[in-house]
Write a protein that holds these residues in place. Structure first.
Motif, PDB file in Angstrom:
ATOM      1  N   UNK A 117    -116.314 -54.750 -51.553  1.00 57.15           N
ATOM      2  CA  UNK A 117    -115.959 -54.164 -52.459  1.00 57.15           C
ATOM      3  C   UNK A 117    -114.409 -53.618 -51.790  1.00 57.15           C
ATOM      4  N   UNK A 118    -114.514 -53.320 -50.513  1.00 58.55           N
ATOM      5  CA  UNK A 118    -113.171 -52.853 -49.982  1.00 58.55           C
ATOM      6  C   UNK A 118    -112.153 -53.829 -50.131  1.00 58.55           C
ATOM      7  N   UNK A 119    -112.473 -55.326 -50.053  1.00 59.42           N
ATOM      8  CA  UNK A 119    -111.501 -56.676 -49.929  1.00 59.42           C
ATOM      9  C   UNK A 119    -111.185 -56.630 -51.531  1.00 59.42           C
ATOM     10  N   UNK A 120    -112.116 -56.533 -52.430  1.00 61.59           N
ATOM     11  CA  UNK A 120    -111.751 -56.861 -53.872  1.00 61.59           C
ATOM     12  C   UNK A 120    -110.872 -55.869 -54.486  1.00 61.59           C
ATOM     13  N   UNK A 121    -110.880 -54.604 -53.959  1.00 62.07           N
ATOM     14  CA  UNK A 121    -109.953 -53.335 -54.455  1.00 62.07           C
ATOM     15  C   UNK A 121    -108.608 -53.709 -53.755  1.00 62.07           C
ATOM     16  N   UNK A 122    -108.709 -53.987 -52.322  1.00 56.25           N
ATOM     17  CA  UNK A 122    -107.455 -54.192 -51.748  1.00 56.25           C
ATOM     18  C   UNK A 122    -106.517 -55.367 -52.150  1.00 56.25           C
ATOM     19  N   UNK A 123    -107.396 -56.432 -52.792  1.00 59.07           N
ATOM     20  CA  UNK A 123    -106.502 -57.430 -53.530  1.00 59.07           C
ATOM     21  C   UNK A 123    -105.750 -56.825 -54.708  1.00 59.07           C
ATOM     22  N   UNK A 124    -106.198 -55.682 -55.464  1.00 55.91           N
ATOM     23  CA  UNK A 124    -105.697 -55.248 -56.606  1.00 55.91           C
ATOM     24  C   UNK A 124    -104.453 -54.318 -56.017  1.00 55.91           C
ATOM     25  N   UNK A 125    -104.354 -54.166 -54.773  1.00 53.68           N
ATOM     26  CA  UNK A 125    -102.973 -53.212 -54.366  1.00 53.68           C
ATOM     27  C   UNK A 125    -103.640 -51.863 -53.819  1.00 53.68           C
ATOM     28  N   UNK A 126    -104.995 -51.571 -53.888  1.00 51.05           N
ATOM     29  CA  UNK A 126    -105.444 -50.164 -53.407  1.00 51.05           C
ATOM     30  C   UNK A 126    -105.509 -50.244 -51.912  1.00 51.05           C
ATOM     31  N   UNK A 127    -105.269 -49.214 -51.172  1.00 48.45           N
ATOM     32  CA  UNK A 127    -105.170 -49.078 -49.815  1.00 48.45           C
ATOM     33  C   UNK A 127    -105.750 -47.928 -49.436  1.00 48.45           C
ATOM     34  N   UNK A 128    -106.473 -47.174 -50.296  1.00 49.99           N
ATOM     35  CA  UNK A 128    -107.234 -45.805 -50.039  1.00 49.99           C
ATOM     36  C   UNK A 128    -108.421 -45.864 -50.556  1.00 49.99           C
ATOM     37  N   UNK A 129    -109.540 -45.471 -50.114  1.00 49.82           N
ATOM     38  CA  UNK A 129    -110.908 -45.698 -50.289  1.00 49.82           C
ATOM     39  C   UNK A 129    -111.621 -44.123 -49.926  1.00 49.82           C
ATOM     40  N   UNK A 130    -112.476 -43.643 -50.932  1.00 47.64           N
ATOM     41  CA  UNK A 130    -113.119 -42.340 -50.674  1.00 47.64           C
ATOM     42  C   UNK A 130    -114.728 -42.424 -50.873  1.00 47.64           C
ATOM     43  N   UNK A 131    -115.510 -42.031 -50.241  1.00 48.72           N
ATOM     44  CA  UNK A 131    -117.124 -41.998 -50.216  1.00 48.72           C
ATOM     45  C   UNK A 131    -117.516 -40.783 -49.909  1.00 48.72           C
ATOM     46  N   UNK A 132    -118.582 -40.380 -50.747  1.00 45.24           N
ATOM     47  CA  UNK A 132    -119.198 -39.187 -50.457  1.00 45.24           C
ATOM     48  C   UNK A 132    -121.035 -39.318 -50.375  1.00 45.24           C
ATOM     49  N   UNK A 133    -121.757 -38.477 -49.529  1.00 47.08           N
ATOM     50  CA  UNK A 133    -123.000 -38.527 -49.525  1.00 47.08           C
ATOM     51  C   UNK A 133    -123.630 -37.269 -49.266  1.00 47.08           C
ATOM     52  N   UNK A 134    -124.812 -37.168 -49.314  1.00 47.16           N
ATOM     53  CA  UNK A 134    -125.705 -36.097 -48.984  1.00 47.16           C
ATOM     54  C   UNK A 134    -125.852 -35.882 -47.529  1.00 47.16           C
ATOM     55  N   UNK A 135    -125.980 -34.738 -46.818  1.00 44.40           N
ATOM     56  CA  UNK A 135    -126.000 -34.634 -45.303  1.00 44.40           C
ATOM     57  C   UNK A 135    -127.183 -35.150 -44.959  1.00 44.40           C
ATOM     58  N   UNK A 136    -128.260 -35.392 -45.698  1.00 46.40           N
ATOM     59  CA  UNK A 136    -129.493 -36.176 -45.248  1.00 46.40           C
ATOM     60  C   UNK A 136    -129.637 -37.689 -45.402  1.00 46.40           C
ATOM     61  N   UNK A 137    -128.518 -38.369 -45.900  1.00 46.44           N
ATOM     62  CA  UNK A 137    -128.362 -39.382 -46.157  1.00 46.44           C
ATOM     63  C   UNK A 137    -127.668 -40.421 -44.818  1.00 46.44           C
ATOM     64  N   UNK A 138    -128.451 -40.391 -43.921  1.00 47.36           N
ATOM     65  CA  UNK A 138    -127.791 -40.939 -42.806  1.00 47.36           C
ATOM     66  C   UNK A 138    -127.539 -42.447 -42.806  1.00 47.36           C
ATOM     67  N   UNK A 139    -128.316 -43.346 -43.381  1.00 43.47           N
ATOM     68  CA  UNK A 139    -127.721 -44.503 -43.450  1.00 43.47           C
ATOM     69  C   UNK A 139    -126.204 -44.637 -44.415  1.00 43.47           C
ATOM     70  N   UNK A 140    -126.056 -43.817 -45.259  1.00 37.16           N
ATOM     71  CA  UNK A 140    -124.667 -43.795 -45.805  1.00 37.16           C
ATOM     72  C   UNK A 140    -123.663 -43.265 -45.131  1.00 37.16           C
TER      73      UNK A 140
END
Length: 172
Positions: A117-140
């Protein structure tokens, strides 16, 4: 076995919803309120697909994962507590709803999917990415940091029980 990421289509909806169902069960078992209020639902996934933001991870000939990569200002990210965004000027893509089928967990596929996903978006010119998750979602949390995201603070989402989410950012 062949693994690749592509745009999701309406034909993928049943498989995507089964994957989201798996993720909801996983999150509930971890004690998280994340995704326990009916979201994400078919309507939100169909919106992702219609807008060209929904992606699937395909393993062999099976849909193994789903995510949405949405470029533009996310209203939940306007206010951040206990920290700040590193880059508030350039466009960013927010990665939402990333999940894998329970049949494919534990194989390192989520890291590949995130990288795709990062690579596909990078190819469109995006250089900044954000995500969020619940404090109990350790895998994320682990997925974010293993892909170079840095913890930035707490944002709030529409969750009546526990709206706080850990926010991460990757600048390239």
């Amino acid at each position: 076995m062949q693994k690749y990421t592509r745009l999701a289509t309406k034909d993928d909806l049943a498989e995507i919803m089964a994957i989201i169902g798996d993720a909801k069960v996983f999150l509930k078992k971890s004690g998280s309120t994340q995704w326990q209020n009916g979201y994400p639902n078919e309507e939100s996934i169909l919106d992702d697909i219609k807008n060209g933001d929904g992606y699937v991870l395909v393993v062999g000939d099976k849909v193994a994962g789903y995510t949405a990569a949405i470029t533009g200002v996310d209203p939940h990210y306007l206010k951040i507590e206990g920290g700040s965004w590193s880059d508030n000027d350039d466009p960013y893509t927010t990665i939402h709803r990333i999940c894998l089928s329970s049949n494919y967990q534990g194989q390192g596929l989520s890291r590949i999917f995130m990288s795709d996903i990062i690579s596909l978006e990078y190819a469109t010119g995006i250089r900044n990415f954000r995500v969020d998750t619940h404090r109990l979602n350790k895998p994320m949390q682990k997925l974010a940091t293993s892909n170079g995201f840095e913890y930035r603070g707490i944002i709030q989402v529409d969750d009546e029980v526990d709206p706080d989410r850990l926010a991460y950012e990757l600048n390239m």
